[in-house]
Enzyme design. Structure first.
Site, PDB file in Angstrom:
ATOM      1  N   HIS A  59       5.716  -4.880  12.029  1.00 14.38           N
ATOM      2  CA  HIS A  59       5.345  -4.288  11.797  1.00 14.38           C
ATOM      3  C   HIS A  59       4.315  -3.690  13.138  1.00 14.38           C
ATOM      4  O   HIS A  59       4.014  -3.507  13.256  1.00 14.38           O
ATOM      5  CB  HIS A  59       4.168  -4.685  10.849  1.00 14.38           C
ATOM      6  CG  HIS A  59       3.112  -2.971  10.265  1.00 14.38           C
ATOM      7  ND1 HIS A  59       2.585  -2.713  11.467  1.00 14.38           N
ATOM      8  CD2 HIS A  59       4.343  -2.126   9.608  1.00 14.38           C
ATOM      9  CE1 HIS A  59       3.004  -0.804  10.441  1.00 14.38           C
ATOM     10  NE2 HIS A  59       3.100  -0.972   9.589  1.00 14.38           N
ATOM     11  N   ASP A  89      -0.559  -3.530   5.358  1.00  9.83           N
ATOM     12  CA  ASP A  89      -1.643  -3.051   7.022  1.00  9.83           C
ATOM     13  C   ASP A  89      -2.954  -3.984   6.647  1.00  9.83           C
ATOM     14  O   ASP A  89      -3.252  -3.945   5.656  1.00  9.83           O
ATOM     15  CB  ASP A  89      -1.083  -1.744   7.139  1.00  9.83           C
ATOM     16  CG  ASP A  89      -0.154  -1.514   7.433  1.00  9.83           C
ATOM     17  OD1 ASP A  89       1.295  -1.978   7.468  1.00  9.83           O
ATOM     18  OD2 ASP A  89       0.690   0.220   7.331  1.00  9.83           O
ATOM     19  N   HIS A 118      -8.087  -1.929   5.530  1.00 14.35           N
ATOM     20  CA  HIS A 118      -7.091  -0.725   5.369  1.00 14.35           C
ATOM     21  C   HIS A 118      -7.511  -0.135   5.704  1.00 14.35           C
ATOM     22  O   HIS A 118      -8.587   0.614   4.930  1.00 14.35           O
ATOM     23  CB  HIS A 118      -5.513  -1.185   5.442  1.00 14.35           C
ATOM     24  CG  HIS A 118      -4.750   0.214   5.936  1.00 14.35           C
ATOM     25  ND1 HIS A 118      -4.837  -0.249   7.339  1.00 14.35           N
ATOM     26  CD2 HIS A 118      -3.335   0.527   5.568  1.00 14.35           C
ATOM     27  CE1 HIS A 118      -2.905   0.874   8.329  1.00 14.35           C
ATOM     28  NE2 HIS A 118      -2.790   1.432   6.586  1.00 14.35           N
ATOM     29  N   HIS A 148       0.783  -1.385  -0.189  1.00 14.45           N
ATOM     30  CA  HIS A 148      -0.096   0.031   0.090  1.00 14.45           C
ATOM     31  C   HIS A 148       1.289   1.078  -0.258  1.00 14.45           C
ATOM     32  O   HIS A 148       2.096   0.708   0.264  1.00 14.45           O
ATOM     33  CB  HIS A 148      -1.091   0.315   1.297  1.00 14.45           C
ATOM     34  CG  HIS A 148      -0.618  -0.208   2.013  1.00 14.45           C
ATOM     35  ND1 HIS A 148       0.275  -1.151   2.860  1.00 14.45           N
ATOM     36  CD2 HIS A 148      -0.366   0.933   3.125  1.00 14.45           C
ATOM     37  CE1 HIS A 148       0.925  -1.080   4.143  1.00 14.45           C
ATOM     38  NE2 HIS A 148       0.618   0.466   4.815  1.00 14.45           N
ATOM     39  N   HIS A 167       1.120   3.968   1.492  1.00 14.56           N
ATOM     40  CA  HIS A 167       1.790   4.979   2.823  1.00 14.56           C
ATOM     41  C   HIS A 167       3.066   5.047   3.035  1.00 14.56           C
ATOM     42  O   HIS A 167       3.778   4.249   2.649  1.00 14.56           O
ATOM     43  CB  HIS A 167       0.945   4.138   4.100  1.00 14.56           C
ATOM     44  CG  HIS A 167      -0.369   4.889   3.982  1.00 14.56           C
ATOM     45  ND1 HIS A 167      -1.140   4.312   5.019  1.00 14.56           N
ATOM     46  CD2 HIS A 167      -1.239   5.510   3.720  1.00 14.56           C
ATOM     47  CE1 HIS A 167      -2.532   4.231   5.238  1.00 14.56           C
ATOM     48  NE2 HIS A 167      -2.096   5.080   4.586  1.00 14.56           N
ATOM     49  N   ASP A 172       5.546   4.696   5.064  1.00 17.52           N
ATOM     50  CA  ASP A 172       6.720   3.552   5.586  1.00 17.52           C
ATOM     51  C   ASP A 172       6.308   2.399   5.225  1.00 17.52           C
ATOM     52  O   ASP A 172       7.459   1.271   5.290  1.00 17.52           O
ATOM     53  CB  ASP A 172       6.048   3.114   7.010  1.00 17.52           C
ATOM     54  CG  ASP A 172       5.277   2.763   7.858  1.00 17.52           C
ATOM     55  OD1 ASP A 172       4.014   3.333   6.511  1.00 17.52           O
ATOM     56  OD2 ASP A 172       4.679   2.041   8.359  1.00 17.52           O
ATOM     57  N   HIS A 173       6.238   1.897   3.945  1.00 20.23           N
ATOM     58  CA  HIS A 173       6.299   0.988   2.636  1.00 20.23           C
ATOM     59  C   HIS A 173       6.996   1.185   0.949  1.00 20.23           C
ATOM     60  O   HIS A 173       6.603   0.565   0.723  1.00 20.23           O
ATOM     61  CB  HIS A 173       4.667  -0.289   3.097  1.00 20.23           C
ATOM     62  CG  HIS A 173       4.436   0.224   3.964  1.00 20.23           C
ATOM     63  ND1 HIS A 173       4.296  -1.364   4.541  1.00 20.23           N
ATOM     64  CD2 HIS A 173       3.933   0.102   5.067  1.00 20.23           C
ATOM     65  CE1 HIS A 173       3.692  -1.650   5.819  1.00 20.23           C
ATOM     66  NE2 HIS A 173       3.164  -0.234   6.154  1.00 20.23           N
TER      67      HIS A 173
END
Lengths: 338, 338
Positions: free
Chosen positions: B269, B210, B139, B62, B64, B66-67
């Protein structure tokens, strides 16, 4: 006044060097300013005592990835850590477009005030205890140097002059040092501001982005104690690579600093081909860059390494601080997360 | 088949954990596949034997930060290091929009072929020795799990059956094992493919993004040896935080894995609030997550740490490999830069 190098490699990180980012702190207080923010700058900060919550401004020299890909992550972590204080971002318009696009496409939420100031020849900004101005450089994309000058130099009372004028020590001295108007017992009126003198000349540093014409910095470097400039290659390698990437070699920067009598020169942004510890005969040593610069420059010369902190003393002297000196400087800052 | 965790923190990096990225290697060869690419994934790779030049595909769960904030830097460094081989990027359409915007605004040049495949329920892709499919998760933004199954299981000749059918060992055995049609001296015709049997069942792993509904992975987890899933908090902290971030707690994932009899569960995570080495009484230990999961799950349970490598053996057993075992596995890969 201190500079901490968080990244000293050009283009890509190595095991020893991250990509560009330099933290600058005034003599007092926990506030600081960041010049450039390559990928993993926030990771480097975790290994220092600099707190992202005390960061006042990020000055980006140019939009190439090795100078700004750490920006979205750093801003995101400030948000996660509860920052509410405003933050100023300075740079070319492309940096703001890049950041806005990342914010939009990745649903990045930033609730604290984020102010963008487009860099220009007329930039005049005070942040984190520094008066900040800018000079345009020559690179394959719009690139800038930032000059940071101490904004508030402590003043002391000119007691010699006062005593020459037969104003003897009394509690009035304290009021004069505050810059107040004072009426003496004999009726004379004194303006305190006329009797206050700076305890030292305002310190200043120029931190330049990628640039193949150091001579553009002539005016900006007047009166500075220190120039921080890229030296991506030696002159020989620059000739092999050709002028297209528009970087400087060590000799070029050193000749400029010598001609302008700049007291101290700190080189950074080294091509990953230069190794701290060469192992094989064909490996190139970082010492080649030092030797080339030293050949052309007689001032105080340093080659930056990640996590090194340099101080500019009140007398203008630039030196590499020991870890102990750094810790004494910053023993009031909050410790970082795990 | 091996998995190396390059980041196991949620949201922001800590000194011990980077943000999400997991490398997956087949049993043979130097090729590998990356699931997620948080900021500084390329920096983590410098401390492993995985070569970015051998990377075949990046699967983003996804959009976001942090990914995926490590993606532009990793692609840029591949370019600087002379990559010419094609690279496949898989993910939601937003990931491609994000990357295209960064390429445009930061003048990022990528000359090697970069192919984007939008993830969907009908995804079927073979890269790096794996057959890759996807399952949509729940998510606060579009999020996916990837299932990677060994694409080429070595076959062995069913010599028992051949001897039962009175086909005695001869050089014809070699041709049969290649799957060829063979005419025996007595005139019988044999199809080699009918006499080849897989030396072990195809290994498979699900690596999820997530997600607050592990039960969505029921079908994807059929026949897998291992599920890698986020466990951002304990159940108690999840209740304090509330459902809005849409993450799973350890108990939720463990209950799902137990109900589906998944042989091994690897949690990752973790919220930065969980520390490896708690120091103060109010610090939360990562062991709280382990204890909660173990209470609900009776299979093989691990909590991932950065730079840990896990193996799935041919018999399906999942284990944490010693550093020695990892190095034996990868002693033919090129060493990284300085």
């Amino acid at each position: 006044m201190q500079l901490t190098f968080l990244g000293t490699s050009s283009g890509a990180p190595t095991r020893q060097r991250n990509v560009s980012a330099t933290a600058i702190q005034p003599e007092r207080g926990r506030q600081w300013v960041l010049v450039d923010c390559g990928e993993a700058t926030q990771h480097q900060l975790l290994r220092t005592r600099l707190s992202p919550l005390q960061l006042q401004a990020v000055l980006i020299t140019h939009v190439h990835g090795d100078h700004c890909y750490g920006l979205p992550g750093l801003l995101a972590s400030c948000q996660l850590n509860g920052r509410t204080a405003p933050l100023t971002l300075v740079g070319p318009a492309a940096v703001w477009r890049y950041l806005q696009a990342v914010i939009e496409h990745t649903e990045l939420r930033i609730d604290y005030p984020l102010e963008f100031v487009e860099v220009s020849r007329t930039l005049e900004l005070e942040r984190g205890g520094f008066s900040i101005t800018a000079t345009e450089l020559s690179h394959r994309t719009e690139s800038w140097a930032y000059r940071l000058q101490e904004a508030h130099v402590p003043v002391r009372l000119d007691t010699e002059r006062l005593q020459t004028e037969r104003v003897m020590p009394s509690p009035l001295y304290g009021r004069l040092q505050q810059g107040e108007h004072v009426t003496l017992p004999d009726g004379r009126e004194l303006d305190g501001r006329e009797y206050c003198i700076a305890s030292h000349p305002a310190r200043a540093v120029v931190v330049a982005g990628d640039n193949d014409q150091p001579e553009l910095l002539g005016e900006a470097c007047e009166g500075v104690q220190l120039l921080v400039h890229e030296a991506t290659y030696t002159e020989e390698v620059l000739q092999q690579v050709g002028p297209e990437p528009q970087h400087s070699c060590a000799a070029q920067v050193a000749r400029f600093a010598e001609a302008r009598a700049i007291p101290a020169l700190l080189l950074t942004h080294f091509s990953p081909r230069y190794l701290l510890k060469p192992r094989r005969p064909r490996d190139l040593s970082i010492e080649l860059l030092r030797a080339e610069a030293a050949h052309h420059y007689s001032g105080t010369l340093y080659l930056a390494q990640d996590f090194e902190t340099y101080g500019i003393a009140r007398n203008g002297e630039v030196s590499l601080l020991s870890e102990q000196a750094r810790d004494q400087r910053s023993n009031h800052t909050v410790s970082n997360r795990e």
